[in-house]
Design an enzyme around this catalytic site. Structure first.
Site, PDB file in Angstrom:
ATOM      1  N   TYR A 126      -3.216  -2.080 -10.301  1.00 30.52           N
ATOM      2  CA  TYR A 126      -3.221  -2.031  -8.846  1.00 30.52           C
ATOM      3  C   TYR A 126      -2.462  -3.212  -8.241  1.00 30.52           C
ATOM      4  O   TYR A 126      -1.622  -3.035  -7.347  1.00 30.52           O
ATOM      5  CB  TYR A 126      -4.662  -2.017  -8.330  1.00 30.52           C
ATOM      6  CG  TYR A 126      -4.740  -2.091  -6.824  1.00 30.52           C
ATOM      7  CD1 TYR A 126      -4.337  -1.007  -6.033  1.00 30.52           C
ATOM      8  CD2 TYR A 126      -5.174  -3.244  -6.183  1.00 30.52           C
ATOM      9  CE1 TYR A 126      -4.382  -1.076  -4.654  1.00 30.52           C
ATOM     10  CE2 TYR A 126      -5.221  -3.316  -4.806  1.00 30.52           C
ATOM     11  CZ  TYR A 126      -4.824  -2.227  -4.047  1.00 30.52           C
ATOM     12  OH  TYR A 126      -4.856  -2.309  -2.677  1.00 30.52           O
TER      13      TYR A 126
ATOM     14  N   TYR B 139      -4.011   3.345   7.756  1.00 27.84           N
ATOM     15  CA  TYR B 139      -5.303   2.664   7.798  1.00 27.84           C
ATOM     16  C   TYR B 139      -6.173   3.255   8.909  1.00 27.84           C
ATOM     17  O   TYR B 139      -6.169   4.462   9.124  1.00 27.84           O
ATOM     18  CB  TYR B 139      -5.118   1.145   7.966  1.00 27.84           C
ATOM     19  CG  TYR B 139      -4.212   0.526   6.931  1.00 27.84           C
ATOM     20  CD1 TYR B 139      -4.362   0.819   5.576  1.00 27.84           C
ATOM     21  CD2 TYR B 139      -3.182  -0.348   7.292  1.00 27.84           C
ATOM     22  CE1 TYR B 139      -3.528   0.248   4.615  1.00 27.84           C
ATOM     23  CE2 TYR B 139      -2.352  -0.925   6.348  1.00 27.84           C
ATOM     24  CZ  TYR B 139      -2.530  -0.621   5.013  1.00 27.84           C
ATOM     25  OH  TYR B 139      -1.699  -1.188   4.072  1.00 27.84           O
TER      26      TYR B 139
ATOM     27  N   VAL C 134       1.181  -3.837   3.931  1.00 24.94           N
ATOM     28  CA  VAL C 134       1.132  -5.125   4.624  1.00 24.94           C
ATOM     29  C   VAL C 134       2.361  -5.991   4.333  1.00 24.94           C
ATOM     30  O   VAL C 134       2.513  -7.072   4.916  1.00 24.94           O
ATOM     31  CB  VAL C 134      -0.160  -5.903   4.291  1.00 24.94           C
ATOM     32  CG1 VAL C 134      -1.373  -5.165   4.812  1.00 24.94           C
ATOM     33  CG2 VAL C 134      -0.274  -6.190   2.798  1.00 24.94           C
TER      34      VAL C 134
ATOM     35  N   LYS D 146       0.435   3.328  -3.011  1.00 24.82           N
ATOM     36  CA  LYS D 146      -0.741   4.183  -3.219  1.00 24.82           C
ATOM     37  C   LYS D 146      -0.363   5.660  -3.283  1.00 24.82           C
ATOM     38  O   LYS D 146      -1.025   6.437  -3.982  1.00 24.82           O
ATOM     39  CB  LYS D 146      -1.763   3.934  -2.110  1.00 24.82           C
ATOM     40  CG  LYS D 146      -2.399   2.547  -2.176  1.00 24.82           C
ATOM     41  CD  LYS D 146      -3.236   2.232  -0.950  1.00 24.82           C
ATOM     42  CE  LYS D 146      -3.812   0.824  -1.023  1.00 24.82           C
ATOM     43  NZ  LYS D 146      -4.529   0.435   0.201  1.00 24.82           N
TER      44      LYS D 146
ATOM     45  N   SER E  30       0.798  -1.235   0.000  1.00 23.84           N
ATOM     46  CA  SER E  30       0.000   0.000   0.000  1.00 23.84           C
ATOM     47  C   SER E  30       0.826   1.278   0.000  1.00 23.84           C
ATOM     48  O   SER E  30       0.272   2.365  -0.212  1.00 23.84           O
ATOM     49  CB  SER E  30      -0.955   0.012   1.193  1.00 23.84           C
ATOM     50  OG  SER E  30      -2.029  -0.876   0.968  1.00 23.84           O
TER      51      SER E  30
END
Length: 338
Positions: free
Chosen positions: A223, A274, A292, A98, A95
């Protein structure tokens, strides 16, 4: 007498000049030594927390990471580098990608278009939650740091097909991390693609709501691949330094506008960890984005970038020992931006 006086003055000036340089060099060596000793001490102090978490096991291959690994890499804006622990271990950035795809999507489409499709608010839900997509009145992902938002962002990357889109994103990642060795971990990518059923569900829902305008499978491929980019703690530390320098590379080349860099850092503070982002902001107080795979990319504006690797995760998907390590470092060096 005058000549001798001049000579003495010249010698004195040069003596003072070189003594100043000598002392400056000694101070830099001492500073570097103390910084590395501090990092080693904090890594060993916080390694015990790896026992309290677990490596991600819902994506094949991620569960092969060494649960006890913990490392840190610090890159300052003036070019100094400090590191300790398992800083050279390769891992997929997951992530953390992102923030990279968001930068490229804004460069490709403009800020207004991107945020017409994706919000800027914390969701308060897990990163892979699908609940609020349907129940929220806005009918769009809350922010670009959760999976739904990141998939929408991936659909905005320009290119004739998913291969060109991903290669553009990979080249952009290499540019801003100043790491030409970045590459796709193909095994992780296949695992992501084969098990990402929730992500498929979210993507098709977003297509139905008009958030994704292009091909859904292309967006998902980009993605899954961006999450499977492999680097080290140094890679994400340099990424942090790029944002700490407001979107300017080490060679002075500006890639992002100052406003764009501020947008990314603000979203990292409010949404980057998160549904632990608020607690992390209180404890650590620096813009950060986790993955993660065990990485945390942190930014100390105007000062440094920090990359942490610790694949043992807490229940919310953040590096457990890595979070404790950053909290201690922030306290020791007074890094909290608040």
């Amino acid at each position: 007498i005058r000549d001798r006086f001049c000579i003495i003055n010249i010698i004195s000036v040069y003596y003072l000049k070189y003594m100043f340089i000598y002392r400056f060099i000694l101070e830099q060596i001492k500073r570097g030594y103390l910084m590395e000793e501090l990092l080693k001490e904090l890594v060993e102090k916080n390694r015990k927390f790896t026992a309290d978490g677990n490596v991600a096991n819902y994506i094949p291959e991620l569960d092969k990471a060494d649960k006890n690994a913990l490392g840190i890499y610090v890159t300052t804006l003036d070019g100094q580098e400090f590191f300790a622990g398992d800083y050279n271990t390769k891992f997929t950035i997951q992530s953390i990608s992102k923030i990279i795809s968001l930068m490229l999507a804004i460069l490709d489409n403009g800020e207004e278009y991107v945020f017409s499709k994706v919000g800027m608010e914390p969701s308060g839900d897990p990163f892979n939650s699908i609940r609020k997509l349907e129940t929220s009145s806005r009918k769009k992902p809350y922010n670009p740091m959760i999976n739904a938002g990141a998939i929408a962002v991936a659909s905005m990357i320009k290119g004739k097909d998913d291969r060109e889109k991903f290669l553009r994103l990979l080249d952009f990642a290499k540019l801003i991390t100043e790491d030409d060795t970045l590459d796709l971990n193909y095994k992780i990518y296949i695992g992501e693609s084969d098990t990402g059923f929730r992500n498929y569900s979210m993507a098709y829902f977003l297509k139905g709501e008009g958030i994704i305008e292009g091909n859904v499978n292309e967006a998902l491929t980009v993605y899954f691949k961006q999450c499977s980019i492999e680097g080290t703690a140094k890679t994400i530390s340099t990424l942090g330094k790029f944002l700490a320098n407001d979107g300017v590379l080490s060679n002075g080349e500006r890639i992002l506008t100052t406003r764009m860099a501020k947008i990314i850092k603000t979203l990292m503070v409010t949404c980057g960890m998160y549904d632990s982002s608020g607690e992390f902001a209180v404890r650590v107080g620096i813009p950060s984005k986790s993955g993660v795979g065990g990485g945390i990319c942190s930014v100390v504006p105007g000062k440094m970038g920090i990359g942490v690797y610790g694949p043992s995760l807490d229940k919310k998907g953040n590096s457990l020992a890595g979070g404790h390590l950053l909290a201690d470092l922030s306290e020791e060096l007074s890094l909290n931006i608040f």
